[in-house]
Design an enzyme around this catalytic site. Structure first.
Site, PDB file in Angstrom:
ATOM      1  N   CYS A 179      32.233  44.935 -37.827  1.00 10.07           N
ATOM      2  CA  CYS A 179      33.367  45.644 -37.247  1.00 10.07           C
ATOM      3  C   CYS A 179      33.971  46.556 -38.312  1.00 10.07           C
ATOM      4  O   CYS A 179      34.545  46.074 -39.291  1.00 10.07           O
ATOM      5  CB  CYS A 179      34.392  44.625 -36.755  1.00 10.07           C
ATOM      6  SG  CYS A 179      35.643  45.417 -35.751  1.00 10.07           S
ATOM      7  N   THR A 181      29.203  43.955 -30.326  1.00  8.37           N
ATOM      8  CA  THR A 181      29.272  45.290 -30.946  1.00  8.37           C
ATOM      9  C   THR A 181      27.905  45.967 -30.923  1.00  8.37           C
ATOM     10  O   THR A 181      26.866  45.307 -30.777  1.00  8.37           O
ATOM     11  CB  THR A 181      29.704  45.206 -32.433  1.00  8.37           C
ATOM     12  OG1 THR A 181      28.692  44.512 -33.170  1.00  8.37           O
ATOM     13  CG2 THR A 181      31.027  44.524 -32.619  1.00  8.37           C
ATOM     14  N   CYS A 235      33.728  45.177 -29.130  1.00 10.80           N
ATOM     15  CA  CYS A 235      34.359  45.448 -30.417  1.00 10.80           C
ATOM     16  C   CYS A 235      35.742  44.802 -30.514  1.00 10.80           C
ATOM     17  O   CYS A 235      36.754  45.438 -30.199  1.00 10.80           O
ATOM     18  CB  CYS A 235      34.453  46.933 -30.730  1.00 10.80           C
ATOM     19  SG  CYS A 235      34.872  47.154 -32.473  1.00 10.80           S
ATOM     20  N   VAL A 289      20.824  47.940 -10.472  1.00  8.62           N
ATOM     21  CA  VAL A 289      20.242  46.674 -10.025  1.00  8.62           C
ATOM     22  C   VAL A 289      21.278  45.968  -9.154  1.00  8.62           C
ATOM     23  O   VAL A 289      22.450  45.858  -9.532  1.00  8.62           O
ATOM     24  CB  VAL A 289      19.858  45.792 -11.237  1.00  8.62           C
ATOM     25  CG1 VAL A 289      19.407  44.410 -10.782  1.00  8.62           C
ATOM     26  CG2 VAL A 289      18.769  46.477 -12.058  1.00  8.62           C
TER      27      VAL A 289
END
Ligand SMILES: Cc1cc2nc3c(=O)[nH]c(=O)nc-3n(C[C@H](O)[C@H](O)[C@H](O)COP(=O)(O)OP(=O)(O)OC[C@H]3O[C@@H](n4cnc5c(N)ncnc54)[C@H](O)[C@@H]3O)c2cc1C
Length: 397
Positions: free
Chosen positions: A341, A307, A164, A81
């Site tokens: 996590c 995450t 993360c 895009v």
């Protein structure tokens, strides 16, 4: 207009594929009416890259072709895009086509900015400069750790959102553990230069990690932001974010977590908030200005940790809310900011952090997840990849 789809999804990563699967499962009539736009040939299960860098997995296991993961009934447009026109409900692709939509879901991830640290782009992948933040370099991280003969082992965490938030420190714990096994720990200083104010921002897990840092004798410095790699002299330059004082740290190996940012084509679009991220309502994930646009995953301005685990909870919300709008019903699904996590603290040790927007622990198991556990490590290594490929991407879990 070259084509029209009822729903266009920008990005065929974790968020795009899992949302597409859920939409197609939820409404059979959407077959061939959902387009996924993504130029990439391959799809990656990036959480595995921590274990690849630590020598506990092969990087090839994190890769599938895009064809393998695109759900049946979705149309893949292999292009990028270039721009959005949300007032007229169409996007422009870099191949020159304009495609219109009824609903748009933006899931284009986060951009790793290798130019954000002076000297990094030229230095990465050789002479002890490594990073798990690219498929191309993950196995070089393991080579560096495996061959390390002692000296200064430096690890960094930048002053930007990252994918993360725990990954920059997980690889450090694995490396430290490996240095014990390879017999070089006694002649090694492990240094962590982090731009964050603390090791983790959920108190329960922070308490554990602070003890891990002490046990492992890691020299952890906070509010220290890596600004330059001088590869010729093997020096890393950090700037203190409060005092602007610069410190030069010599390294024998350095694992860099580069700065990251919202993708530029989003930053330069009317969909962005002032920080450049897709501007969505935090509970419904609907765009704050355009009712037929949703944002999900790393590119959205959700105030939680970026995450894949967060996406596992976001995808059902986006899919349900878009399906409700298609049926002319009110949106009911809400996202509570859940993220997780799996903090690998060594080989066979893991703290499974799970929390919500309020930074309250929201644990899945009836045991204290702040403890380092072998069972949780096995889950990350052996179970989560299967859950990802066969569950989350297929819209099942
Ligand atoms: C080293 C490391 C360790 C991690 N560890 C964990 C962990 O333990 N647990 C966990 O839950 N998460 C972890 N993550 C984070 C997780 O991988 C990401 O949060 C997740 O992949 C984000 O999904 P996404 O769909 O938003 O973006 P991505 O999966 O990155 O996908 C974005 C897609 O958008 C496409 N795209 C980009 N630009 C365009 C464009 N202009 N047009 C069309 N398409 C475009 C890209 O090609 C890509 O396919 C880790 C990540 C890394 C790098």
């Amino acid at each position: 207009m070259d084509k029209h789809f009822k729903i266009i999804i920008v990005g065929g990563g974790s968020a795009g594929i899992s949302t597409a699967s859920r939409l197609l499962k939820g409404m059979k009539a959407l077959a061939k009416e959902v387009a996924i736009v993504d130029p990439a040939k391959n799809h990656y299960y990036q959480p595995l890259w921590t274990l690849v860098g630590g020598g506990a997995a092969k990087k090839e296991a994190s890769e599938r072709t895009m064809e393998e993961v695109i759900p049946e009934g979705a149309v893949w447009l292999q292009s990028a895009v270039a721009s959005f026109d949300p007032e007229s409900n169409y996007i422009k692709l870099t191949n020159g086509e304009s495609i219109s939509y009824d609903y748009l879901i933006v899931a284009a991830g986060i951009e790793v900015n290798w130019d954000g640290v002076k000297g990094l782009k030229a230095a990465i992948g050789k002479d002890g400069v490594c990073s798990n933040y690219s498929y191309d370099y993950t196995d070089y991280t393991w080579e560096v750790i495996r061959k390390f003969k002692g000296g200064n082992a430096v690890f960094t965490h930048p002053a930007t959102p990252v994918k993360c938030g725990g990954a920059p420190q997980k690889i450090m714990y694995l490396a430290e553990d490996y240095f014990n096994q390879s017999g070089v720990r006694n002649q090694t200083n492990v240094f962590f230069g982090s731009a964050n104010p603390a090791i983790f921002d959920v108190q329960k897990y922070r308490d554990t990690l602070e003890k891990v840092i002490v046990r492992k004798k890691i020299d952890a410095r906070f509010r220290e932001n890596l600004i330059e790699i001088r590869a010729d002299k093997k020096e890393a330059v950090f700037e203190n974010l409060d005092t602007q004082e610069q410190t030069v740290v010599p390294y024998d190996m350095i694992h860099v977590t580069p700065p990251m940012r919202a993708p530029m084509f989003i930053q330069n679009s009317p969909l962005a908030d002032e920080g450049g991220w897709v501007d969505v309502q935090p509970y419904t994930l609907q765009h704050n200005t355009y009712e037929n646009i949703f944002g999900i995953g790393d590119c959205a301005n959700l105030p939680t940790s970026k995450t894949g685990a967060a996406i596992r909870k976001q995808a059902p919300v986006v899919a349900e809310n878009v399906l409700a709008l298609l049926k002319g019903e009110p949106m009911k699904a809400q996202y509570d900011g859940y993220s997780s996590c799996p903090l690998v603290t060594g080989y066979n040790r893991l703290v499974l952090a799970e929390f919500n927007y309020k930074k309250e622990p929201t644990e899945s198991f009836p045991l204290n997840q702040a403890l380092e556990r072998r069972s949780m490590y096995m889950m990350k290594k052996d179970l989560l990849p299967v859950m990802y490929w066969d569950g989350m991407l297929k819209g099942i879990m």
